[in-house]
Motif scaffolding. Structure first.
Motif: not given
Lengths: 406, 406
Positions: B6-14, B379-390
């Motif tokens: 199993q794996a969990t990841a989050s990804a941003p909007v662009n 309100h948001t800002k430039v962010g990073d790419g997908p993150r693999v979560l615990g």
């Protein structure tokens, strides 16, 4: 008895189906592309002008709707008057020594519009067409409307198209002097007389960008305009002229709507962008799109065409046989417009005016609008070119001043 | 103890600054032109996905926001899952005989967005990026984000750009197989971290045209799109990439606004025309145009850039140092938005939120709007790419079903 040198003429409004947007020469008003319009009936929308030449006048003077306007030296009005005097001299006085040398006399000019100048209904086009027509009659010029159109063009570009009735092309020309940038008649009103127009006068909160400054900003900054001018418009001029000659309403309507949309697209592609259509305009687009969808499903052919100039007003072209359906649809979405609709063609019996939609129409394509979204509805049709009127229609009194002052 | 795969990841909007609009291949989702976007911060907008592979599962299943979605055979989601399994096999299992052959197992996938799916905020882009990121982690794929982007692209075109943080190009490629139509990072978030975004969620009365059907109608009918694709976009891709590398906000802002306008221009040049911006959107354009006019008069440089996707919402890019001025301006024209503004960067002390305009600003460029015209401000800002979560972030319970069902 002294001879009075005076003439009165009226000229129509025209609404383009292939849009003029962009000048290649701003002083001579030479366009970046050819355009094509339908002349509307003067019985409903017209500009009337009386011009008088008299050696006793101190200088050239102009009254617009009863209010004197300054004739700026080197300005557009001064250019038109000067060019008309020059034509009088070379075409009449130089050729016929017995002709009175009225080109030397100052002129008084009075002009009236029978529709609101501020409504965004091409009042300057009708105005400059009436101006050159009345001076053309005053000076008894033996020239064609095309020749007059090249002078009217220098007053207001699209004015040149109001020198003919029916279906009129403004050929962009190629000469740097502008001598070939003239209006020509594609077909007279009599060729296709049953084209009607419903004009929705749409409320506008804000003062928009003027067309003169807007179009030059588009020329300077739109990357899409170059393609429109070089590739798209020449094809459309050819195709819509053929459609008019063949009385092919479906093709006429398709190209008319495509070209209206493309004109607003290049306005939007301008930096900063220019928006002339508002949410009410867009509802009218949705309404006509749905009306055509139903028609195409039934017959394979479109029944109406919207077009928008540099403002939110919709002009809807429709064949006479379908005009009531379109009026019904407008009254459905904008019910209070009936209070500002002069039903000159007697579509409705009195007190019976009510909105409705054709069978199979999806009413949800637009939302119902609150009172005042469309503040007026004008019904007119294709019409004839400038008319020379009798002295009983004169706007100037015996003293050479306007009969009515604002 | 059984191993759980199993794996969990989050990804941003662009949000794109050079717009993707038009496919040259609808099945593989190959675009007619390259595009470029800014990845937004996942702390504010993100899609999170947990994927689990288990031989006891009956079939591949997917839950979106707690509600099961059918995985249609041959559909976009099925294609992405199939491609990821294929990569697991060729990149891992075929190379390492000791690797578990989990590519053969059915998967359960659960995905959540932390923002409203219907708000027109590129939820499918973040969703497919999270999907391939979680499967990439599950399958322990030794591949670059660009390789994953090629698969995400087949789920939703712009999803490929959410595989990187910072500033991301989607190179259109030229291969008919799509193997070179991938996302590449132009610059990481750390290169230019102080770009903020204010997202005005604009109320929309009508259901607009979906982007999928809208863009293909544009490809089929717009005469201006061909010029945009062939001439304009390649220049802009080059120029805006250079501006990002040079941290030249003025050029970045100019091209961003020009390209947003041009995208909406080709939508309008479509037959029938497509309108995504409404009168509220246009007021925000007028507001930013005036703000930049004042800035340019003072410093010669722009301070903000609007961009609009296929809907009426405005995304405004602005440097951190100017973000409060822009928020103040939004609150001036849309005062009730403060009720729906989570001030995550603490621009305002509590109870102090009030609209105002910079010195020299002409307030008349837009009209004040009634309550609800802008229904939210993010309100948001430039962010990073997908993150693999615990595993503590897993959306699937021990039974392999979503912890929370809708």
């Amino acid at each position: 008895m002294a001879i009075i040198f005076q003439a009165t003429a009226s000229a129509p409004v025209n609404i383009a189906v292939i849009k003029y947007w962009g000048k290649r020469d701003t002083k001579l008003i030479l366009p970046t592309n050819s355009s094509l319009s339908v002349t509307l009936d003067q019985d409903h929308l017209k500009s009337t002008t009386t011009s008088r030449a008299d050696p006793s006048f101190e200088k050239d003077r102009l009254w617009l709707n009863g209010k004197e306007e300054e004739i700026k030296a080197g300005g557009r009005t001064a250019t038109c008057i000067k060019e008309m005097k020059r034509l009088r001299k070379v075409e009449v006085e130089d050729k016929d020594p017995s002709a009175p040398t009225i080109s030397k006399y100052p002129v008084h000019i009075s002009s009236y519009n029978n529709f609101p100048t501020a409504a965004g209904l091409a009042s300057s086009a009708a105005g400059f067409a009436a101006l050159v027509s009345s001076l053309g009659a005053l000076y008894a010029l033996p020239v064609s409307p095309s020749t007059l159109s090249l002078i009217a063009r220098q007053g207001s570009g699209s004015a040149c198209r109001s020198l003919y009735g029916g279906y009129v092309a403004w050929e962009m020309g190629s000469s740097p002097t502008g001598e070939d940038s003239i209006a020509v008649q594609v077909a007279p009103q009599s060729h296709w007389p049953d084209i009607h127009a419903l004009i929705c006068v749409v409320s506008d909160d804000k003062k928009g960008t003027s067309s003169t400054s807007g179009m030059q900003r588009t020329v300077e900054t739109s990357r899409l305009l170059e393609h429109r001018v070089a590739v798209v418009v020449p094809e459309r001029m050819r195709d819509i002229s053929a459609a008019i000659k063949a009385r092919d309403f479906d093709t006429f309507a398709r190209i008319t709507m495509q070209d209206s949309n493309q004109f607003h697209a290049v306005a939007l592609d301008t930096d900063p962008p220019i928006f002339y259509m508002n949410d009410v305009s867009k509802s009218i687009v949705a309404m006509i799109t749905e009306y055509n969808r139903v028609a195409m499903e039934k017959t394979g052919k479109r029944k109406a065409a919207y077009t928008y100039d540099a403002g939110p007003n919709a002009v809807i072209y429709v064949k006479k046989e379908n005009v009531k359906e379109v009026a019904d649809m407008i009254l459905y979405y904008f019910p209070d417009v009936k209070e500002n609709f002069k039903d000159v063609f007697h579509l409705y019996s009195s007190q019976e005016m009510a909105g409705k939609l054709v069978d199979g129409y999806n009413a949800a394509v637009a939302k119902p609008w609150p009172k005042g979204a469309v503040k007026g509805l004008i019904h007119t049709k294709v019409g004839d070119g400038p008319r020379v009127l009798g002295d009983e229609e004169s706007l100037l009194g015996p003293d050479g001043f306007p009969k009515t002052l604002a």
